[in-house]
Design an enzyme around this catalytic site. Structure first.
Site, PDB file in Angstrom:
ATOM      1  N   ARG A  12       0.851  -1.188   0.000  1.00  0.00           N
ATOM      2  CA  ARG A  12       0.000   0.000   0.000  1.00  0.00           C
ATOM      3  C   ARG A  12       0.888   1.239   0.000  1.00  0.00           C
ATOM      4  NH1 ARG A  12      -3.296  -2.916  -1.468  1.00  0.00           N
ATOM      5  NH2 ARG A  12      -5.379  -3.386  -0.651  1.00  0.00           N
ATOM      6  N   GLU A  31      -3.818   7.131  -5.197  1.00  0.00           N
ATOM      7  CA  GLU A  31      -3.729   6.524  -6.518  1.00  0.00           C
ATOM      8  C   GLU A  31      -4.826   7.106  -7.413  1.00  0.00           C
ATOM      9  OE1 GLU A  31      -3.903   2.277  -6.266  1.00  0.00           O
ATOM     10  OE2 GLU A  31      -1.983   2.135  -5.233  1.00  0.00           O
ATOM     11  N   HIS A  54      -0.895  -0.419 -10.008  1.00  0.00           N
ATOM     12  CA  HIS A  54      -1.535  -1.334  -9.061  1.00  0.00           C
ATOM     13  C   HIS A  54      -1.946  -2.639  -9.766  1.00  0.00           C
ATOM     14  CE1 HIS A  54      -3.770  -1.270  -4.970  1.00  0.00           C
ATOM     15  NE2 HIS A  54      -3.473  -2.513  -5.310  1.00  0.00           N
TER      16      HIS A  54
END
Length: 331
Positions: A242, A270, A289
């Protein structure tokens, strides 16, 4: 009456997780009741699906299993979450009814670990830079910076499903493995094939540091300015966990000095702003991601779900068993 399996995710999510062979396996176990509504999973949508269920399958986009929903399934024995964290799904009512819970973090972690390994090899080999210099007309500029996954130290921060699998993959190479995880004992680390270390020791000793810790209040920006400064010159920092675990301003400063190389699959937030320095620094690789299951790998969770249901019905432990007391240290 046989086993009843309620599949709560919306149809588009079901299609991502389960293929035709998976549905055949589920239907061989018992009666499968599937949600057919693509819209929000309001109680009026969920209750008809969950009513009378022995097993409930949840996933991304599913709502919390409140007392109202659980009352429709008084014989419910297990919740199989075909996704990662169960924190948005499981309520105190689930635990109070003695319902067992399983998380798909294990199969998701396989893809994360494999991505981290790929980033490890590509970064050590200096592939990211060599690709660019080759495109720019050079040939071999930067070969002197190539390293092998041999005789180096790799530090793994977090020994959950993804971190543990990353360690298992690295055992195929002749490297020294350090692991930092507050809930891992030295004996458990040794069984994985690594040596337990403090975070500071790991950062100072490692040529590659791969982050696999959960995002918790205690881990927020754990990679701060002081800890990043402990890392070796030319060390590689990989984050597939993360973004909030890293103080990005501090990392940018280190990268601007040219001291470190970073591979970041996650950022905070993000996506990063279009003009964020992480997008343009030559010693930082950003991916959007993709470390977890994003395409065909998601089907791995489908098979995992089926296998967990079989374990539940056989009164065996879940592979992804989640206990109430674990929630404070899980992602």
């Amino acid at each position: 009456m046989g086993v009843q399996i309620a599949v709560l995710p919306k149809p588009s999510t079901q299609k991502r997780i389960f293929g035709p062979a998976h549905w055949e396996q589920l239907e061989a176990i018992g009666t499968v009741v599937r949600n057919t509504v693509e819209g929000p999973l309001q109680p009026e949508v969920v209750i008809p699906v969950i009513r009378g269920a022995d097993v409930v399958v949840t996933s991304w986009g599913c709502a919390a299993l409140t007392a109202e929903l659980l009352e429709a399934a008084p014989n419910l024995r297990g919740v199989i979450h075909a996704a990662g964290t169960v924190k948005g799904i499981v309520t105190p009512d689930v635990w109070e009814r003695g319902i067992r819970v399983s998380s798909g973090n294990g199969p998701l972690g396989i893809g994360v670990a494999e991505t981290a390994l790929g980033m490890t090899i590509a970064s050590l080999k200096n592939m990211w830079r060599l690709t660019q210099t080759t495109r720019d007309g050079e040939w071999g500029a930067g070969r002197n910076a190539v390293r092998e996954l041999y005789g180096i130290t790799v530090g793994v921060v977090g020994a959950g499903k993804a971190g543990s699998h990353y360690i298992r993959l690295l055992r195929q190479f002749q490297v020294d493995l350090l692991v930092f995880d507050p809930v891992l004992t030295a004996e458990e680390a040794a069984a994985l094939g690594a040596r337990k270390a403090s975070l500071e020791e790991l950062l100072a000793a490692s040529d590659v540091v791969s982050i696999h810790a959960p995002s918790l209040p205690a881990t927020h920006k754990m990679f701060n300015r002081e800890r990043l400064a402990l890392m070796k010159d030319d060390a590689i920092l990989i984050n597939t966990a993360r973004g909030a675990l890293i103080d990005e301003a501090a990392l940018v400063d280190e990268l601007k000095r040219g001291r470190l190389f970073a591979c970041l699959d996650v950022t905070d937030p993000e996506p990063p702003a279009p003009d964020h320095p992480l997008r343009s620094l030559p010693n930082c690789v950003l991916t959007p991601h993709i470390a977890g299951a994003v395409s065909n790998g998601i089907k791995r969770i489908g098979q995992f779900t089926i296998d967990e249901i079989k374990r539940l019905l056989a009164d065996q432990p879940f592979e992804g068993e989640v206990k109430r007391e674990q929630l404070s240290v899980l992602a």
